[in-house]
Design a protein around this motif. Sequence first.
Motif, PDB file in Angstrom:
ATOM      1  N   VAL A 326     -48.856 -36.386 -17.774  1.00 12.77           N
ATOM      2  CA  VAL A 326     -49.209 -35.989 -19.132  1.00 12.77           C
ATOM      3  C   VAL A 326     -50.231 -34.863 -19.085  1.00 12.77           C
ATOM      4  O   VAL A 326     -51.324 -35.022 -18.536  1.00 12.77           O
ATOM      5  CB  VAL A 326     -49.767 -37.185 -19.936  1.00 12.77           C
ATOM      6  N   PHE A 331     -53.445 -37.864 -24.724  1.00 14.06           N
ATOM      7  CA  PHE A 331     -52.421 -38.895 -24.546  1.00 14.06           C
ATOM      8  C   PHE A 331     -52.435 -39.501 -23.138  1.00 14.06           C
ATOM      9  O   PHE A 331     -51.439 -40.062 -22.691  1.00 14.06           O
ATOM     10  CB  PHE A 331     -51.038 -38.307 -24.871  1.00 14.06           C
ATOM     11  N   GLN A 333     -53.501 -42.344 -20.390  1.00 11.54           N
ATOM     12  CA  GLN A 333     -53.402 -43.801 -20.569  1.00 11.54           C
ATOM     13  C   GLN A 333     -54.696 -44.415 -21.100  1.00 11.54           C
ATOM     14  O   GLN A 333     -54.663 -45.414 -21.831  1.00 11.54           O
ATOM     15  CB  GLN A 333     -53.009 -44.473 -19.247  1.00 11.54           C
ATOM     16  N   CYS A 347     -51.123 -46.840 -29.542  1.00 13.40           N
ATOM     17  CA  CYS A 347     -51.127 -45.485 -28.985  1.00 13.40           C
ATOM     18  C   CYS A 347     -51.994 -44.564 -29.844  1.00 13.40           C
ATOM     19  O   CYS A 347     -52.357 -44.923 -30.977  1.00 13.40           O
ATOM     20  CB  CYS A 347     -49.699 -44.954 -28.879  1.00 13.40           C
ATOM     21  N   CYS A 375     -41.191 -44.060 -30.676  1.00 13.23           N
ATOM     22  CA  CYS A 375     -41.343 -42.800 -29.914  1.00 13.23           C
ATOM     23  C   CYS A 375     -40.331 -41.736 -30.372  1.00 13.23           C
ATOM     24  O   CYS A 375     -40.645 -40.549 -30.403  1.00 13.23           O
ATOM     25  CB  CYS A 375     -41.170 -43.060 -28.417  1.00 13.23           C
ATOM     26  N   CYS A 378     -41.652 -40.010 -33.389  1.00 19.10           N
ATOM     27  CA  CYS A 378     -43.036 -39.507 -33.301  1.00 19.10           C
ATOM     28  C   CYS A 378     -43.049 -37.986 -33.101  1.00 19.10           C
ATOM     29  O   CYS A 378     -42.360 -37.453 -32.221  1.00 19.10           O
ATOM     30  CB  CYS A 378     -43.767 -40.200 -32.161  1.00 19.10           C
ATOM     31  N   LYS A 381     -44.267 -36.748 -29.504  1.00 16.10           N
ATOM     32  CA  LYS A 381     -43.533 -37.243 -28.323  1.00 16.10           C
ATOM     33  C   LYS A 381     -43.557 -36.260 -27.152  1.00 16.10           C
ATOM     34  O   LYS A 381     -43.789 -36.638 -26.007  1.00 16.10           O
ATOM     35  CB  LYS A 381     -42.090 -37.561 -28.716  1.00 16.10           C
ATOM     36  N   GLN A 383     -45.774 -34.092 -26.388  1.00 14.78           N
ATOM     37  CA  GLN A 383     -47.114 -34.000 -25.802  1.00 14.78           C
ATOM     38  C   GLN A 383     -47.478 -35.277 -25.033  1.00 14.78           C
ATOM     39  O   GLN A 383     -48.373 -35.268 -24.199  1.00 14.78           O
ATOM     40  CB  GLN A 383     -48.160 -33.779 -26.903  1.00 14.78           C
ATOM     41  N   CYS A 384     -46.760 -36.361 -25.354  1.00 11.86           N
ATOM     42  CA  CYS A 384     -47.106 -37.676 -24.792  1.00 11.86           C
ATOM     43  C   CYS A 384     -46.310 -38.008 -23.533  1.00 11.86           C
ATOM     44  O   CYS A 384     -46.847 -38.585 -22.595  1.00 11.86           O
ATOM     45  CB  CYS A 384     -46.880 -38.743 -25.866  1.00 11.86           C
ATOM     46  N   THR A 385     -45.019 -37.661 -23.515  1.00 14.78           N
ATOM     47  CA  THR A 385     -44.176 -38.039 -22.378  1.00 14.78           C
ATOM     48  C   THR A 385     -43.013 -37.057 -22.215  1.00 14.78           C
ATOM     49  O   THR A 385     -42.591 -36.409 -23.180  1.00 14.78           O
ATOM     50  CB  THR A 385     -43.622 -39.470 -22.566  1.00 14.78           C
ATOM     51  N   ARG A 391     -42.445 -43.327 -24.267  1.00 11.69           N
ATOM     52  CA  ARG A 391     -43.582 -43.624 -23.388  1.00 11.69           C
ATOM     53  C   ARG A 391     -43.626 -45.106 -23.000  1.00 11.69           C
ATOM     54  O   ARG A 391     -43.407 -45.990 -23.839  1.00 11.69           O
ATOM     55  CB  ARG A 391     -44.887 -43.247 -24.088  1.00 11.69           C
TER      56      ARG A 391
END
Length: 473
Positions: A326, A331, A333, A347, A375, A378, A381, A383-385, A391
């Motif tokens: 990431v 974002f 963990q 999240c 997800c 979203c 998404k 930017q997160c995974t 995710r």
Amino acid sequence: MPYIKGENRNQITLFPEAIDDYITPDNPVRVIEAFVDSLDMKELGFKRTTPNDVGRPAYDPRDLLKLYLYGYLNRIRSSRKLEAEAGRNIELMWLLKKLKPDFKTIADFRKDNKKAIKNVFKQFNLLCKEWELFGCEVIAVDGSKFRACNSKRNNYNDKKIKRHLKYIDEKISNYLKELDSNDQEEADTHIPSAEEIKKRIEELKKRKAKYQAMQKEMKEKKIDEISTTDPDARLMKVNNNGADVCYNVQTAIDQKNKLVVDYDVINNAADQGNLYEMAKKAKETLGVEEIKALADKGYYSTLDLKKCEGNKIETYVAKPRNTGSVANPDFHQERFQYDQEQNIYICPAGQTLYPSRIRKINGVEYQDYKNFRACKQCKFKDQCTSSKKGRTISRNLYQELLDEIDKRTQENKELFVQRQRIAEHPFGTIKRIWGYSYFLTKGLESVNTEAALSFLAYNLRRVINILGVEKMI
């Protein structure tokens, strides 16, 4: 005004001076003699502790141990150099009573008494404990790479062997083409004869067979690399992103006087998995019920930390930062909030991740948390995974214990920052000041013996500086 002048070398003195007159009362050689003479050599496991009734008399193992201790204290490790020093060094003449063992005898003593020399290191630590030089409260565990007696050129892995085999096949193919070709484009250029080419092909085939034998050995033994000079040595990363064929030396150092409590030499490059073993050894040596152990993030291991906490070893270990793939720090963990009561994750976008399967990775169980439906809808998404589904957060089933250790480490930063000052002192002295950054011997057992002599010399020097020669004696 005239210069200060020395004595006439040809002047005969009526009453010759005793060698003892040259050795001052605070000379460290007096400590070496007192310490070695106090040891029960037979109980420690030294060979030839009882003189033979017949044959040529052997050297007393006490004298050879004194010679090695003196050498390691004075940056002389080579058996040939120790032989030379015994014949010209006034301190060694006093210590050995003018004995001059040859280099083979000196080298064989270290080779034949590996376990006994390690026991001498432990015996001196018992003295240090009796003299209350160990604090017995806090230890620092650390590791350092020492170069092995094996060059990088004589270290092979599967990738390197394949590269060599490819080169050999190409050369053989070229030589065979030369044998088939009778064209001579340039008269002045030397063209190898058929006999010369056949000889070169045979040499290449021998090399190829050698590399293929290495590949077979690696497959049978299930190992990743082979070192031809020192089979136990391994290629490891060292400072400045370089690599060298090394051993990994592990130590446990007491906080009070930075004395080495215990050590081990391994051929695994990773420190991970060694915290519990080193802390347990130190705890047994110090004879305490509980102890605090400091270590860097290289020792952060769930199984190790769990063992430590279950055996009254209070750990302070830096947590490695795991960002995954990431790129956006919002974002990572750590930004996902865990709700212990409901066993869910929230999240950064406010969505709920629910518990899923439990899986085992390297002996540690993890539970996955995900919500792929949320997800998909979203807007964050990408930017997160990078996963198409969405995710997934994996939670260690021992996360509560890890959180407790992380919190303890953060709340005791003043104690934790001492780790580097404690742990780096022996390595700085031995590697940088004394120059013992490499091993002279080969094989795990032999380099363990070398390490015992180095750390014994280090502890001896530290105690001499703390207590003084006369008080120690």
